[in-house]
Design a protein around this motif. Structure first.
Motif, PDB file in Angstrom:
ATOM      1  N   LEU A 171       5.654  12.463 -19.829  1.00  0.00           N
ATOM      2  CA  LEU A 171       4.300  12.390 -20.374  1.00  0.00           C
ATOM      3  C   LEU A 171       3.654  13.776 -20.347  1.00  0.00           C
ATOM      4  N   GLY A 172       3.839  14.496 -19.271  1.00  0.00           N
ATOM      5  CA  GLY A 172       3.274  15.837 -19.151  1.00  0.00           C
ATOM      6  C   GLY A 172       3.833  16.814 -20.169  1.00  0.00           C
ATOM      7  N   ALA A 173       5.075  16.589 -20.552  1.00  0.00           N
ATOM      8  CA  ALA A 173       5.705  17.460 -21.546  1.00  0.00           C
ATOM      9  C   ALA A 173       5.349  17.050 -22.964  1.00  0.00           C
ATOM     10  N   GLY A 174       4.689  15.900 -23.097  1.00  0.00           N
ATOM     11  CA  GLY A 174       4.321  15.420 -24.429  1.00  0.00           C
ATOM     12  C   GLY A 174       5.467  14.755 -25.151  1.00  0.00           C
ATOM     13  N   ARG A 175       6.479  14.322 -24.412  1.00  0.00           N
ATOM     14  CA  ARG A 175       7.635  13.674 -25.033  1.00  0.00           C
ATOM     15  C   ARG A 175       7.453  12.165 -25.054  1.00  0.00           C
ATOM     16  N   ARG A 176       7.955  11.567 -26.099  1.00  0.00           N
ATOM     17  CA  ARG A 176       7.965  10.118 -26.147  1.00  0.00           C
ATOM     18  C   ARG A 176       9.250   9.623 -25.511  1.00  0.00           C
ATOM     19  N   TRP A 177       9.344   8.321 -25.305  1.00  0.00           N
ATOM     20  CA  TRP A 177      10.471   7.744 -24.585  1.00  0.00           C
ATOM     21  C   TRP A 177      11.776   7.745 -25.354  1.00  0.00           C
ATOM     22  N   ALA A 182      11.875   7.288 -10.971  1.00  0.00           N
ATOM     23  CA  ALA A 182      11.544   6.865 -12.336  1.00  0.00           C
ATOM     24  C   ALA A 182      10.095   7.214 -12.668  1.00  0.00           C
ATOM     25  N   ALA A 183       9.198   7.004 -11.722  1.00  0.00           N
ATOM     26  CA  ALA A 183       7.789   7.319 -11.950  1.00  0.00           C
ATOM     27  C   ALA A 183       7.593   8.825 -12.144  1.00  0.00           C
ATOM     28  N   CYS A 184       8.279   9.630 -11.335  1.00  0.00           N
ATOM     29  CA  CYS A 184       8.186  11.081 -11.477  1.00  0.00           C
ATOM     30  C   CYS A 184       8.699  11.520 -12.849  1.00  0.00           C
ATOM     31  N   ALA A 204       0.829  -1.208   0.000  1.00  0.00           N
ATOM     32  CA  ALA A 204       0.000   0.000   0.000  1.00  0.00           C
ATOM     33  C   ALA A 204       0.864   1.259   0.000  1.00  0.00           C
ATOM     34  N   THR A 205       1.827   1.325   0.907  1.00  0.00           N
ATOM     35  CA  THR A 205       2.683   2.512   0.988  1.00  0.00           C
ATOM     36  C   THR A 205       3.525   2.655  -0.274  1.00  0.00           C
ATOM     37  N   GLY A 206       4.106   1.552  -0.725  1.00  0.00           N
ATOM     38  CA  GLY A 206       4.930   1.596  -1.936  1.00  0.00           C
ATOM     39  C   GLY A 206       4.136   2.038  -3.146  1.00  0.00           C
ATOM     40  N   THR A 207       2.940   1.504  -3.293  1.00  0.00           N
ATOM     41  CA  THR A 207       2.087   1.877  -4.422  1.00  0.00           C
ATOM     42  C   THR A 207       1.697   3.351  -4.351  1.00  0.00           C
ATOM     43  N   ALA A 208       1.296   3.800  -3.180  1.00  0.00           N
ATOM     44  CA  ALA A 208       0.917   5.210  -3.017  1.00  0.00           C
ATOM     45  C   ALA A 208       2.077   6.125  -3.385  1.00  0.00           C
ATOM     46  N   ASN A 209       3.272   5.798  -2.928  1.00  0.00           N
ATOM     47  CA  ASN A 209       4.412   6.665  -3.191  1.00  0.00           C
ATOM     48  C   ASN A 209       4.799   6.688  -4.666  1.00  0.00           C
ATOM     49  N   VAL A 210       4.786   5.550  -5.323  1.00  0.00           N
ATOM     50  CA  VAL A 210       5.179   5.505  -6.739  1.00  0.00           C
ATOM     51  C   VAL A 210       4.102   6.148  -7.615  1.00  0.00           C
ATOM     52  N   VAL A 211       2.847   5.800  -7.383  1.00  0.00           N
ATOM     53  CA  VAL A 211       1.754   6.413  -8.159  1.00  0.00           C
ATOM     54  C   VAL A 211       1.706   7.917  -7.905  1.00  0.00           C
ATOM     55  N   GLY A 212       1.865   8.316  -6.649  1.00  0.00           N
ATOM     56  CA  GLY A 212       1.855   9.737  -6.319  1.00  0.00           C
ATOM     57  C   GLY A 212       3.004  10.496  -6.969  1.00  0.00           C
ATOM     58  N   ALA A 213       4.183   9.888  -7.019  1.00  0.00           N
ATOM     59  CA  ALA A 213       5.333  10.524  -7.672  1.00  0.00           C
ATOM     60  C   ALA A 213       5.057  10.724  -9.163  1.00  0.00           C
ATOM     61  N   PHE A 214       4.478   9.713  -9.801  1.00  0.00           N
ATOM     62  CA  PHE A 214       4.129   9.823 -11.223  1.00  0.00           C
ATOM     63  C   PHE A 214       3.132  10.963 -11.440  1.00  0.00           C
TER      64      PHE A 214
END
Length: 138
Positions: free
Chosen positions: A129-135, A121-123, A42-52
């Motif tokens: 993604l927010g900048a509209g850049r591809r990988w 990495a998620a951030c 739960a904590t790990g998921t919240a932190n990674v999803v939140g960072a993204f």
């Protein structure tokens, strides 16, 4: 006090957003109760999803132009409030200590380091993604 801190509406959106984010994280904790000998999902998921989501939100606000009062409300309410309440460094620290106390040292180290690396990495993925850049690199 300076700037936005002097305006009660800004404080209010952070407080209300923080309450909502904290409730969201608590909901994850109900879905994935923590076993002291296992990874705290739960904590790990919240932190990674939140960072993204924080990377995505802040980059979209920057790309979108100058900060206006409505954009400031979004940044404070969603960024500092909701996502600040949803993510938790103190939860990461507590979960790591719990694993150490359960003599799961390797798991504690993997969890602590993995959380930071995955969060960064998620951030970055959210920012790109927010900048509209591809990988692929340009």
């Amino acid at each position: 006090m300076r700037g936005a801190a002097r305006r009660p509406v800004f404080l209010l959106v952070v407080v209300l957003g923080g309450a909502a984010g904290t409730l969201g994280r608590a909901g994850l904790g109900e879905l994935w109760p923590h076993d002291p000998d296992a990874l705290p999902l739960a904590t790990g998921t919240a932190n990674v999803v939140g960072a993204f989501l924080l990377g995505l939100l802040l980059e979209r606000l920057v790309v979108g132009g100058e900060e206006t009062p409505p954009r400031l409300l979004l940044r404070l309410g969603l960024g500092a409030g909701v996502l600040g309440g949803f993510t938790t460094f103190s939860g990461l620290a507590l979960d790591t200590v719990t694993l150490v106390r359960a003599d799961a040292l390797a798991l504690a180290l993997a969890y602590a380091v993995g959380s930071v690396v995955l969060g960064l990495a998620a951030c970055l993925a959210g920012v790109r993604l927010g900048a509209g850049r591809r990988w692929e690199s340009r």
